[in-house]
Design a protein around this motif. Structure first.
Motif, PDB file in Angstrom:
ATOM      1  N   ASN A   7       0.834  -1.186   0.000  1.00  0.00           N
ATOM      2  CA  ASN A   7       0.000   0.000   0.000  1.00  0.00           C
ATOM      3  C   ASN A   7       0.873   1.242   0.000  1.00  0.00           C
ATOM      4  O   ASN A   7       2.111   1.171  -0.059  1.00  0.00           O
ATOM      5  CB  ASN A   7      -0.942  -0.009   1.202  1.00  0.00           C
ATOM      6  N   LYS A   8       0.293   2.368   0.044  1.00  0.00           N
ATOM      7  CA  LYS A   8       1.041   3.628  -0.036  1.00  0.00           C
ATOM      8  C   LYS A   8       1.938   3.819   1.185  1.00  0.00           C
ATOM      9  O   LYS A   8       3.052   4.352   1.063  1.00  0.00           O
ATOM     10  CB  LYS A   8       0.065   4.782  -0.166  1.00  0.00           C
ATOM     11  N   GLU A   9       1.504   3.398   2.350  1.00  0.00           N
ATOM     12  CA  GLU A   9       2.308   3.581   3.563  1.00  0.00           C
ATOM     13  C   GLU A   9       3.597   2.747   3.502  1.00  0.00           C
ATOM     14  O   GLU A   9       4.681   3.224   3.845  1.00  0.00           O
ATOM     15  CB  GLU A   9       1.480   3.197   4.789  1.00  0.00           C
ATOM     16  N   GLU A  10       3.476   1.496   3.055  1.00  0.00           N
ATOM     17  CA  GLU A  10       4.669   0.647   2.957  1.00  0.00           C
ATOM     18  C   GLU A  10       5.634   1.171   1.896  1.00  0.00           C
ATOM     19  O   GLU A  10       6.858   1.146   2.083  1.00  0.00           O
ATOM     20  CB  GLU A  10       4.248  -0.781   2.612  1.00  0.00           C
ATOM     21  N   MET A  15      11.685   6.122   2.247  1.00  0.00           N
ATOM     22  CA  MET A  15      12.391   6.881   3.273  1.00  0.00           C
ATOM     23  C   MET A  15      13.578   6.093   3.812  1.00  0.00           C
ATOM     24  O   MET A  15      14.628   6.679   4.117  1.00  0.00           O
ATOM     25  CB  MET A  15      11.422   7.233   4.407  1.00  0.00           C
ATOM     26  N   THR A  16      13.452   4.768   3.919  1.00  0.00           N
ATOM     27  CA  THR A  16      14.583   3.951   4.364  1.00  0.00           C
ATOM     28  C   THR A  16      15.724   4.006   3.367  1.00  0.00           C
ATOM     29  O   THR A  16      16.904   4.121   3.751  1.00  0.00           O
ATOM     30  CB  THR A  16      14.122   2.500   4.569  1.00  0.00           C
TER      31      THR A  16
END
Length: 305
Positions: A73-76, A82-83
């Protein structure tokens, strides 16, 4: 009343006309004009319309059009992005810190600019200079040990001969520490200062390490007239460009430390190939030197007679 007014003949004609028109079949509203006598029956047309297309073609088309399913999903996806940014930022930070330390270890004359390429290039030059200094110091150390050998030999007893050899270097090559895994190896007897080969095929110590297109070459051989210029010319003939060259001499021996780049068109594909080519160059130089000495001796004898 109208029928009464008609005569018998007219009434008969009317009755005949009406019966003929009623017996005729009704004309269809649309008629087709087709001269082909072999018209397809409805039973033959029905299978043509109901025949399904090739399933393999449709399946192949569906496979081509199928897109990979996105399980994240968008959050993952945002977390993964970011990582990756944090890892890349940390890598750049460490690289800049290492380059700063590397620049601080070198004299200013080796770094003209502060960019990464200049710092790394200056570090290469500085390391090569340090290597040359180390080789020169080893030669001087060996010369001092030979002087001590002449003065202190009588002080050692025969029972202590092994300790004496350890102090004097053990009779090995003065530059043995610069050769880890040589492709060609000879024995340079330091005590008699003689150059002897362990095998007929090997006339010098040669070690080559190859990383991608850069070769690091070390050669320990006996000095010959115009040997260096012939080596440089031979390197260019096999498409090896010399980037760095250090020369250290000790009595009749000479140590060459060469950094070369394998240029396009070079037929030497491995470290062993380069070592074999260098050994062949040195053998030719050795034979030419022996021939020159023989000619000089023959000329001297001729003039003497």
């Amino acid at each position: 009343m109208a029928l009464d007014a008609l005569s018998s003949t007219e009434l008969f004609n009317f009755i005949m006309f009406d019966s003929s028109t009623s017996a005729a079949p009704p004309t269809p509203p649309f008629t087709t004009c087709n001269n082909d006598s072999s018209e397809a029956s409805p039973q033959e047309i029905a299978p043509r319309l109901s025949h399904p297309p090739d399933t393999t073609t449709l399946h192949a088309r569906k496979k081509r059009r199928r897109r990979p399913k996105v399980c994240k999903n968008k959050e993952e996806a945002e977390t993964q992005r970011m990582t990756h940014i944090a890892v890349e930022r940390n890598r750049r930070k460490q690289m800049n810190e290492h380059l700063a330390v590397l620049r601080s270890l070198m004299p200013d004359s080796y770094v003209q600019r502060g960019d990464q390429a200049s710092i790394v290039g200056g570090a290469i030059e500085f390391v090569k200079e340090l290597e040359h200094i180390l080789q020169s110091l080893e030669a001087k150390k060996f010369a001092l040990l030979q002087q001590q050998q002449a003065s202190n030999k009588d002080q050692y007893e025969k029972s202590d001969e092994q300790n004496y050899k350890q102090v004097m270097g053990g009779g090995s090559s003065p530059f043995a520490q610069f050769f880890a895994y040589p492709q060609f190896s000879c024995s340079h007897n330091q005590l008699g200062n003689k150059y002897t080969s362990q095998s007929k095929a090997a006339i010098a110590d040669i070690e080559v390490t190859l990383i991608e297109t850069h070769a690091n070459i070390r050669i320990l051989s006996r000095r010959r007239l115009r040997q260096l210029s012939k080596i440089v010319a031979s390197f260019h003939s096999v498409f090896l460009s010399i980037l760095h060259l250090n020369v250290t001499t000790l009595d009749s021996l000479v140590l060459y430390s060469i950094s070369a780049k394998v240029e396009e068109g070079c037929q030497l594909n491995s470290a062993d190939d380069i070592a074999g080519a260098v050994h062949h160059m040195l053998r030719i130089i050795e034979e030419e030197a022996i021939l020159a000495v023989a000619v000089a001796v023959a000329v001297a004898l001729g003039f003497g007679c």
